[in-house]
Motif scaffolding. Structure first.
Motif, PDB file in Angstrom:
ATOM      1  N   LEU A 162      40.851  -5.102  12.223  1.00 39.14           N
ATOM      2  CA  LEU A 162      42.359  -4.625  11.980  1.00 39.14           C
ATOM      3  C   LEU A 162      42.664  -5.365  10.785  1.00 39.14           C
ATOM      4  CD1 LEU A 162      43.838  -5.460  15.626  1.00 39.14           C
ATOM      5  CD2 LEU A 162      43.002  -3.383  14.857  1.00 39.14           C
ATOM      6  N   THR A 163      43.860  -4.700  10.232  1.00 37.26           N
ATOM      7  CA  THR A 163      44.559  -5.301   9.049  1.00 37.26           C
ATOM      8  C   THR A 163      45.040  -6.695   9.463  1.00 37.26           C
ATOM      9  OG1 THR A 163      46.695  -4.482   9.530  1.00 37.26           O
ATOM     10  CG2 THR A 163      45.243  -3.031   8.449  1.00 37.26           C
ATOM     11  N   THR A 164      45.120  -7.441   8.273  1.00 37.24           N
ATOM     12  CA  THR A 164      45.730  -8.694   8.336  1.00 37.24           C
ATOM     13  C   THR A 164      46.939  -8.806   8.849  1.00 37.24           C
ATOM     14  OG1 THR A 164      44.705  -9.381   6.307  1.00 37.24           O
ATOM     15  CG2 THR A 164      46.566 -10.702   6.883  1.00 37.24           C
ATOM     16  N   ARG A 165      47.948  -7.686   8.561  1.00 40.34           N
ATOM     17  CA  ARG A 165      49.502  -7.724   9.250  1.00 40.34           C
ATOM     18  C   ARG A 165      49.117  -7.598  10.988  1.00 40.34           C
ATOM     19  NH1 ARG A 165      54.294  -6.976   7.031  1.00 40.34           N
ATOM     20  NH2 ARG A 165      53.431  -6.805   5.069  1.00 40.34           N
ATOM     21  N   GLY A 182      48.141 -12.593  -1.232  1.00 38.84           N
ATOM     22  CA  GLY A 182      49.350 -12.660  -0.989  1.00 38.84           C
ATOM     23  C   GLY A 182      50.391 -12.657  -2.126  1.00 38.84           C
ATOM     24  N   ALA A 183      51.316 -13.460  -1.959  1.00 38.15           N
ATOM     25  CA  ALA A 183      52.419 -13.819  -3.200  1.00 38.15           C
ATOM     26  C   ALA A 183      51.530 -14.247  -4.408  1.00 38.15           C
ATOM     27  CB  ALA A 183      53.598 -14.785  -2.277  1.00 38.15           C
ATOM     28  N   PHE A 184      50.583 -14.731  -4.152  1.00 41.70           N
ATOM     29  CA  PHE A 184      49.961 -15.646  -5.283  1.00 41.70           C
ATOM     30  C   PHE A 184      48.587 -14.524  -5.912  1.00 41.70           C
ATOM     31  CE2 PHE A 184      51.735 -18.791  -2.974  1.00 41.70           C
ATOM     32  CZ  PHE A 184      52.761 -19.296  -3.781  1.00 41.70           C
ATOM     33  N   SER A 185      48.492 -13.212  -5.707  1.00 43.52           N
ATOM     34  CA  SER A 185      47.544 -12.357  -6.153  1.00 43.52           C
ATOM     35  C   SER A 185      47.254 -12.550  -7.570  1.00 43.52           C
ATOM     36  CB  SER A 185      47.886 -11.079  -5.571  1.00 43.52           C
ATOM     37  OG  SER A 185      47.891 -10.945  -4.082  1.00 43.52           O
ATOM     38  N   LYS A 194      36.182 -15.382   3.916  1.00 43.81           N
ATOM     39  CA  LYS A 194      36.852 -14.899   4.967  1.00 43.81           C
ATOM     40  C   LYS A 194      37.950 -13.960   4.199  1.00 43.81           C
ATOM     41  CE  LYS A 194      40.258 -16.340   8.520  1.00 43.81           C
ATOM     42  NZ  LYS A 194      41.036 -17.552   9.199  1.00 43.81           N
ATOM     43  N   GLU A 195      37.969 -12.795   4.456  1.00 44.04           N
ATOM     44  CA  GLU A 195      38.764 -11.846   3.864  1.00 44.04           C
ATOM     45  C   GLU A 195      38.675 -11.593   2.244  1.00 44.04           C
ATOM     46  OE1 GLU A 195      42.134 -13.996   5.083  1.00 44.04           O
ATOM     47  OE2 GLU A 195      42.485 -13.075   6.989  1.00 44.04           O
ATOM     48  N   ARG A 196      38.406 -13.036   1.768  1.00 41.80           N
ATOM     49  CA  ARG A 196      38.123 -13.122   0.371  1.00 41.80           C
ATOM     50  C   ARG A 196      37.030 -14.280   0.263  1.00 41.80           C
ATOM     51  NH1 ARG A 196      43.330 -11.520   0.466  1.00 41.80           N
ATOM     52  NH2 ARG A 196      43.934  -9.881  -1.253  1.00 41.80           N
TER      53      ARG A 196
END
Length: 385
Positions: free
Chosen positions: A148-151, A276-279, A344-346
């Motif tokens: 599933l997506t992170t959200r 996230g906000a720090f991409s 994990k995810e990245r």
């Protein structure tokens, strides 16, 4: 009148000396040699006899402080934790530096206390830091298997009514807590507990704005867990309150979620570059400074970066690592940094590239990070006072 002549004076003096010998010295020799006080015994006769000084044991040296003043420890978190230390060995080889703390997570869903996990970490010369999570972690694992997506994952795992904070605070889990408190007490060496971290987010069931939790519930739950451990005699715990960094004004303020200095030993922060906000590229200052300033408005407890890492976003991972460690000395209250060595995810690991490994190894090869931990060490206390 008798005239004193020189011979007569000499005769008088000789007579006086003979009388002195007769009354003071000779009696001691009538029955044998004069007795003396043995050197290993305290003399009781005569005010002119001085008893030998009794040697006293020097006071023991004070225990070492971890980390010492002016130093910052380096820790690591892997996906295997103490269950398999191979990733720790790989990290250590790449960093050319022995970490002093190992952070690992355990949920309340299915995990009884297991002493061997802590002893494995101690035996490697590292302080165990337990990420203790009041939820059923199997919900998260099942959601990830479904890709599933992170959200979507966050929504599923944060909805666990059985683990509402109000249930923790009213004692519904006390038998589980007591078993862990007694187990940790029996270890006989320090253990850091990072209980219910990132409580100012929305992705865990213990976060303030999800799962039916109400304002004030988090503080009540924290204090209940802390007090149960204290009453059980588990005084070897370093309590680590760990928030996510404030990424915007919309994120919850930290002060209402803080249990108070009487319930916390170290304050942790989670912050990453590359998601996230720090991409977009943000240096360490841009990610952490705002949160440090906010925390310092209500506490002087030592600060620990309990989770951080960088992705290869913008291909600047090595640059971010080097810049971060150059900036850390500007924050003398930060006593430790724990690297999230997980793909994990990245891929957050320093072993993701030779450049990242080299940057990390060079950054920590300075005296500031030359730290060791031992079971006898005591944790750093309040700073700046």
């Amino acid at each position: 009148m008798v005239r004193l002549t020189l011979p007569r004076v000499a005769l008088v003096l000789v007579g006086a000396l003979l009388l002195t010998y007769a009354f003071k010295v000779a009696p001691a020799t009538v029955d044998g040699p004069r007795k003396t006080t043995p050197s290993d015994r305290i003399a009781q006769a005569g005010p002119d006899v001085v008893a030998p000084a009794v040697a006293s044991e020097p006071p023991p040296p004070p225990p070492a402080v971890f980390p010492p003043g002016g130093r910052t420890f380096i820790g690591v978190m892997t996906d295997k934790g103490p269950y398999d230390l191979t990733p720790v060995d790989t990290f250590t080889a790449a960093a050319r530096h022995q970490p002093q703390v190992l952070l690992f997570s355990v949920g309340w869903g299915a995990a009884p206390f297991d002493r061997t996990l802590f002893d494995r970490i101690r035996d490697r010369g590292m302080l165990p830091m337990l990420g203790w999570e009041p939820w059923d972690e199997r919900v998260d694992a099942a959601a990830r298997k479904r890709k599933l997506t992170t959200r979507q994952i966050d929504k599923l795992r944060s909805d666990q009514p059985a683990y509402r904070l109000s249930r923790v605070a009213r004692g519904d889990f006390d038998s589980h807590l007591l078993a862990w408190a007694e187990g940790i007490r029996s270890l006989g060496y320090p253990v850091a507990i990072r209980f219910a971290h990132e409580m100012n987010g929305h992705w865990y069931p213990w976060c303030g704005a999800v799962n039916g939790n109400r304002p004030g519930d988090y503080v009540k739950a924290w204090r209940h867990v802390h007090d149960l451990f204290r009453d059980a005699g588990a005084t070897n715990v370093i309590w680590v309150w760990s928030a996510n960094v404030r990424w915007s004004d919309a994120a919850p303020a930290l002060a209402p979620l803080y249990p108070g200095d009487g319930y916390v030993d170290w304050i942790g922060m989670t912050g990453y570059y590359g998601s996230g906000a720090f991409s977009q590229y943000r240096p360490f200052d841009a990610i952490f400074k705002r949160t440090v300033t906010e925390i310092r408005a209500f506490s002087r407890k030592p600060l620990v970066i309990t989770e951080t890492a960088a992705s290869e976003a913008s291909e600047r991972k090595a640059e971010w690592i080097s810049q971060t460690f150059r900036m850390l000395p500007d924050y003398p209250d930060i006593i430790g940094l724990i690297w999230f060595e997980v793909n994990k995810e990245r891929d957050w690991r320093i072993v993701s590239s030779a450049a990242a490994s080299k940057a990390f190894a060079e950054a920590v090869a300075v005296p500031r990070y030359d730290v060791s931990w031992s079971p006898e060490a005591v944790p750093r206390g309040e700073v700046g006072r």
